[in-house]
Design a protein around this motif. Structure first.
Motif, PDB file in Angstrom:
ATOM      1  N   ALA A 240       0.838  -1.206   0.000  1.00 26.08           N
ATOM      2  CA  ALA A 240       0.000   0.000   0.000  1.00 26.08           C
ATOM      3  C   ALA A 240       0.866   1.247   0.000  1.00 26.08           C
ATOM      4  O   ALA A 240       0.611   2.205  -0.738  1.00 26.08           O
ATOM      5  N   ALA A 241       1.910   1.247   0.817  1.00 24.16           N
ATOM      6  CA  ALA A 241       2.795   2.418   0.906  1.00 24.16           C
ATOM      7  C   ALA A 241       3.546   2.627  -0.407  1.00 24.16           C
ATOM      8  O   ALA A 241       3.629   3.746  -0.921  1.00 24.16           O
ATOM      9  N   GLU A 242       4.055   1.537  -0.965  1.00 27.99           N
ATOM     10  CA  GLU A 242       4.846   1.652  -2.194  1.00 27.99           C
ATOM     11  C   GLU A 242       3.978   2.121  -3.366  1.00 27.99           C
ATOM     12  O   GLU A 242       4.356   3.033  -4.100  1.00 27.99           O
ATOM     13  N   TRP A 243       2.843   1.505  -3.529  1.00 33.74           N
ATOM     14  CA  TRP A 243       2.005   1.799  -4.692  1.00 33.74           C
ATOM     15  C   TRP A 243       1.304   3.156  -4.577  1.00 33.74           C
ATOM     16  O   TRP A 243       1.035   3.804  -5.588  1.00 33.74           O
ATOM     17  N   SER A 244       0.970   3.547  -3.349  1.00 36.81           N
ATOM     18  CA  SER A 244       0.266   4.830  -3.168  1.00 36.81           C
ATOM     19  C   SER A 244       1.220   5.997  -3.075  1.00 36.81           C
ATOM     20  O   SER A 244       0.841   7.143  -3.317  1.00 36.81           O
TER      21      SER A 244
ATOM     22  N   HIS B 156     -14.697  -5.891  -0.266  1.00 34.18           N
ATOM     23  CA  HIS B 156     -14.412  -5.434  -1.635  1.00 34.18           C
ATOM     24  C   HIS B 156     -14.145  -6.603  -2.582  1.00 34.18           C
ATOM     25  O   HIS B 156     -13.842  -6.378  -3.761  1.00 34.18           O
ATOM     26  N   ARG B 157     -14.254  -7.800  -2.050  1.00 37.56           N
ATOM     27  CA  ARG B 157     -13.900  -8.971  -2.843  1.00 37.56           C
ATOM     28  C   ARG B 157     -14.668  -9.095  -4.163  1.00 37.56           C
ATOM     29  O   ARG B 157     -14.087  -9.493  -5.182  1.00 37.56           O
ATOM     30  N   PRO B 158     -15.959  -8.734  -4.212  1.00 38.45           N
ATOM     31  CA  PRO B 158     -16.667  -8.900  -5.492  1.00 38.45           C
ATOM     32  C   PRO B 158     -16.206  -7.946  -6.597  1.00 38.45           C
ATOM     33  O   PRO B 158     -16.573  -8.143  -7.755  1.00 38.45           O
ATOM     34  N   TYR B 159     -15.414  -6.940  -6.258  1.00 41.67           N
ATOM     35  CA  TYR B 159     -15.120  -5.876  -7.229  1.00 41.67           C
ATOM     36  C   TYR B 159     -13.674  -5.939  -7.716  1.00 41.67           C
ATOM     37  O   TYR B 159     -12.772  -6.311  -6.970  1.00 41.67           O
ATOM     38  N   PRO B 160     -13.448  -5.527  -8.967  1.00 44.82           N
ATOM     39  CA  PRO B 160     -12.075  -5.516  -9.506  1.00 44.82           C
ATOM     40  C   PRO B 160     -11.331  -4.266  -9.051  1.00 44.82           C
ATOM     41  O   PRO B 160     -11.378  -3.227  -9.717  1.00 44.82           O
ATOM     42  N   VAL B 161     -10.663  -4.349  -7.902  1.00 43.31           N
ATOM     43  CA  VAL B 161      -9.979  -3.179  -7.344  1.00 43.31           C
ATOM     44  C   VAL B 161      -8.561  -3.117  -7.918  1.00 43.31           C
ATOM     45  O   VAL B 161      -7.588  -3.541  -7.285  1.00 43.31           O
ATOM     46  N   THR B 162      -8.463  -2.590  -9.122  1.00 48.99           N
ATOM     47  CA  THR B 162      -7.179  -2.469  -9.815  1.00 48.99           C
ATOM     48  C   THR B 162      -6.517  -1.126  -9.478  1.00 48.99           C
ATOM     49  O   THR B 162      -7.144  -0.230  -8.901  1.00 48.99           O
ATOM     50  N   HIS B 163      -5.258  -0.969  -9.901  1.00 48.62           N
ATOM     51  CA  HIS B 163      -4.583   0.333  -9.770  1.00 48.62           C
ATOM     52  C   HIS B 163      -5.421   1.422 -10.434  1.00 48.62           C
ATOM     53  O   HIS B 163      -5.600   2.510  -9.892  1.00 48.62           O
TER      54      HIS B 163
END
Lengths: 160, 160
Positions: A8-12, A103-110
């Motif tokens: 989370a830290a790296e990507w955000s 949030h599992r049902p949703y495609p939480v992409t970048h």
């Protein structure tokens, strides 16, 4: 293996300490319930004109296609209130936030995280009463959390 | 479809309102940090004799096989402290609890929930300073949460 928190830290680009600086100040006491209601209303509905629910990008809008707008607004502001120093409205009604599980049902992409954050920045701008210090703390929290959920989403397909 | 919260209530036999009565009293202020450290130490280690980490039932013990005992103890008491009215020790170190997401690697079955709760009851008995009212509130929370995680586990195999 990197932890969810490290990813989370790296990507955000938001360090964990900055993301959780919301815990150093009680933002609920500072801003009050109505500000959180207004923020989530602006986020999902832009006060009647639609925002997330009328996103011009179908792929993003369709993530919310099965949800009722009123429920989405209430779920969001109750979670924010609970997490930012207010009463545990969310857990009293729905139980543990369980952010990754729910949030599992949703495609939480970048890409979805960035789109969510784009709308949230617009919603913050449209909500009166959010001072600059609160805005920075909230955006750091939102940005870090959005990419925490991207990291959580990847647990569904560990081989990716 | 039943919500996670409804399944947790049905399977645990603990109504959501009873599970979250921990939010009506600040148990951290009542019990203090050391009580939570003692409880989690008793749960995982029974003060050096082993408990969860030395469970006679291999199937249960092996769930914890990849974890370091000291980490397991710290993760647990920091989460309990944070959730029961104390400082957000868990989030400062590891981020969102994300209970379902973080339990994803483990087989959280009904049987595993009952075994976890069996050890937790023994640990509560072994921890001085937990008054009867706190014990009831905590067990309701633990029981409901254990079955919330069983419900979350089933998201992995929705066809079951």
């Amino acid at each position: 293996m990197q932890s969810l928190q490290q990813k989370a830290a790296e990507w955000s680009g938001v360090a964990s300490a900055d993301a959780f600086s919301i815990d150093e100040t009680n933002l609920f006491h500072r801003l009050g319930l109505q500000t959180f209601v207004d923020l989530s209303t602006a986020f999902y509905d832009s006060f009647g004109d639609g925002r997330v629910f009328a996103d011009e990008q179908l792929w993003f809008r369709s993530i919310f296609g099965e949800s009722k707008k009123e429920d989405a607004i209430q779920n969001q502001y109750e979670f924010f209130v609970q997490r930012m120093g207010g009463p545990p409205l969310y857990s009293q009604r729905k139980g543990h936030p369980a952010l990754i599980g729910r949030h599992r049902p949703y495609p939480v992409t970048h890409q979805a995280a960035e789109r969510w954050l784009h709308h949230m920045e617009q919603a913050l701008d449209a909500t009166p009463g959010i001072d600059p210090d609160s805005r920075i703390k909230m955006m750091n929290f939102f940005r870090h959390t959005a990419f925490f959920l991207v990291a959580g989403d990847k647990l569904k397909n560990p081989a990716d």
